[in-house]
Write a protein that holds these residues in place. Structure first.
Motif, PDB file in Angstrom:
ATOM      1  N   SER A  31     -36.638 -66.352  65.620  1.00  0.00           N
ATOM      2  CA  SER A  31     -36.001 -67.368  66.457  1.00  0.00           C
ATOM      3  C   SER A  31     -36.885 -68.604  66.574  1.00  0.00           C
ATOM      4  O   SER A  31     -37.974 -68.682  65.990  1.00  0.00           O
ATOM      5  CB  SER A  31     -35.692 -66.791  67.840  1.00  0.00           C
ATOM      6  N   ASN A  32     -36.430 -69.549  67.368  1.00  0.00           N
ATOM      7  CA  ASN A  32     -37.075 -70.858  67.461  1.00  0.00           C
ATOM      8  C   ASN A  32     -38.525 -70.794  67.938  1.00  0.00           C
ATOM      9  O   ASN A  32     -39.329 -71.681  67.659  1.00  0.00           O
ATOM     10  CB  ASN A  32     -36.253 -71.758  68.386  1.00  0.00           C
ATOM     11  N   SER A  72     -32.175 -63.655  64.881  1.00  0.00           N
ATOM     12  CA  SER A  72     -32.482 -64.659  65.908  1.00  0.00           C
ATOM     13  C   SER A  72     -31.283 -64.778  66.843  1.00  0.00           C
ATOM     14  O   SER A  72     -31.134 -63.998  67.771  1.00  0.00           O
ATOM     15  CB  SER A  72     -32.868 -66.001  65.269  1.00  0.00           C
ATOM     16  N   LEU A 108     -34.723 -72.571  63.875  1.00  0.00           N
ATOM     17  CA  LEU A 108     -34.092 -73.325  64.963  1.00  0.00           C
ATOM     18  C   LEU A 108     -32.881 -72.589  65.540  1.00  0.00           C
ATOM     19  O   LEU A 108     -31.764 -73.107  65.576  1.00  0.00           O
ATOM     20  CB  LEU A 108     -33.680 -74.723  64.478  1.00  0.00           C
ATOM     21  N   SER A 109     -33.116 -71.373  65.999  1.00  0.00           N
ATOM     22  CA  SER A 109     -32.024 -70.566  66.533  1.00  0.00           C
ATOM     23  C   SER A 109     -32.465 -69.858  67.802  1.00  0.00           C
ATOM     24  O   SER A 109     -33.664 -69.727  68.090  1.00  0.00           O
ATOM     25  CB  SER A 109     -31.572 -69.538  65.493  1.00  0.00           C
TER      26      SER A 109
END
Length: 216
Positions: A31-32, A72, A108-109
């Motif tokens: 994830s981010n 993510s 970017l999740s």
């Protein structure tokens, strides 16, 4: 003559595949909150853990199955390395090499561990003969998307699947406590890595515990 016919009949019967001891899904949080250096620490750490002689020996002895899932956000789960049975040390080495060069699946999740669990549960349909089925969750944050993690845990318990976790902490034990309270199953455990740099040693200890031939 009867003896010959009987022997011929036996030789044509289907051979039941030998069941593996453990089917282990290694899931990685991408994830981010995970930057590129931290992602590489995870993949390199996992590859080195799989090369550990004790892990290799135990994997092969149990003819275990492994797969890697990256996850993510809600609709962000992917099988990065498909199910592979560890019949020889070369099988384990090949899997480790694939782990080291594995491309990052998402950037970017959000963080949606419940969806990662539901996604992983469906994968066990492909390895029905394993005595134990384990999902290995790792992450450095709590959810900011997706459905109820406790509901996913309940689904795993009903399916006879164990969920274990690695909490990657920068300070305190907030993520460890979240994993312990909401993610791992009743027969599961959580281990803590202080920053991503402790991840390699922690994942080695965790995998060894998960595939131990002594249950529990």
């Amino acid at each position: 003559m009867i003896r010959f016919v009987f022997a011929s009949l036996i030789s044509t019967l289907p051979v039941t595949a030998q069941a593996c001891e453990t089917a282990l899904i290694l899931t990685m949080d991408v994830s981010n909150s995970i930057d590129s250096a931290e992602y590489r620490l995870q993949t390199d750490g996992l590859a080195e853990a799989l090369r550990d002689p004790e892990i290799v020996e135990t994997m092969v002895a149990g003819e275990n199955f492994l797969t890697v899932v990256q996850w993510s956000g809600v609709d962000r789960q992917a099988v990065s390395i498909p199910w592979t049975q560890m019949r020889t040390a070369l099988d384990v080495e090949s899997f480790a090499q694939k782990t080291r060069v594995m491309e990052r699946a998402f950037v970017l999740s959000d963080t949606a561990p419940a969806e990662a669990i539901f996604f992983s549960l469906r994968l066990f349909d492909q390895v029905p003969n394993c005595a134990r089925k384990v999902i290995d969750i790792s992450g450095d944050g709590t959810p900011n998307g997706g459905s109820d993690v406790r509901a996913a845990r309940t689904a795993a318990e009903r399916a006879g699947v164990t969920i274990n976790a690695i909490a990657i902490e920068s300070m305190g034990l907030a993520i460890t406590n979240f994993f312990r309270g909401a993610v791992i199953t009743r027969n599961g455990f959580v281990m803590t890595a202080r920053t991503h740099r402790e991840y390699p040693a922690t994942i080695r200890a965790k995998i060894l515990r998960e595939i131990s031939r002594i249950f529990g």
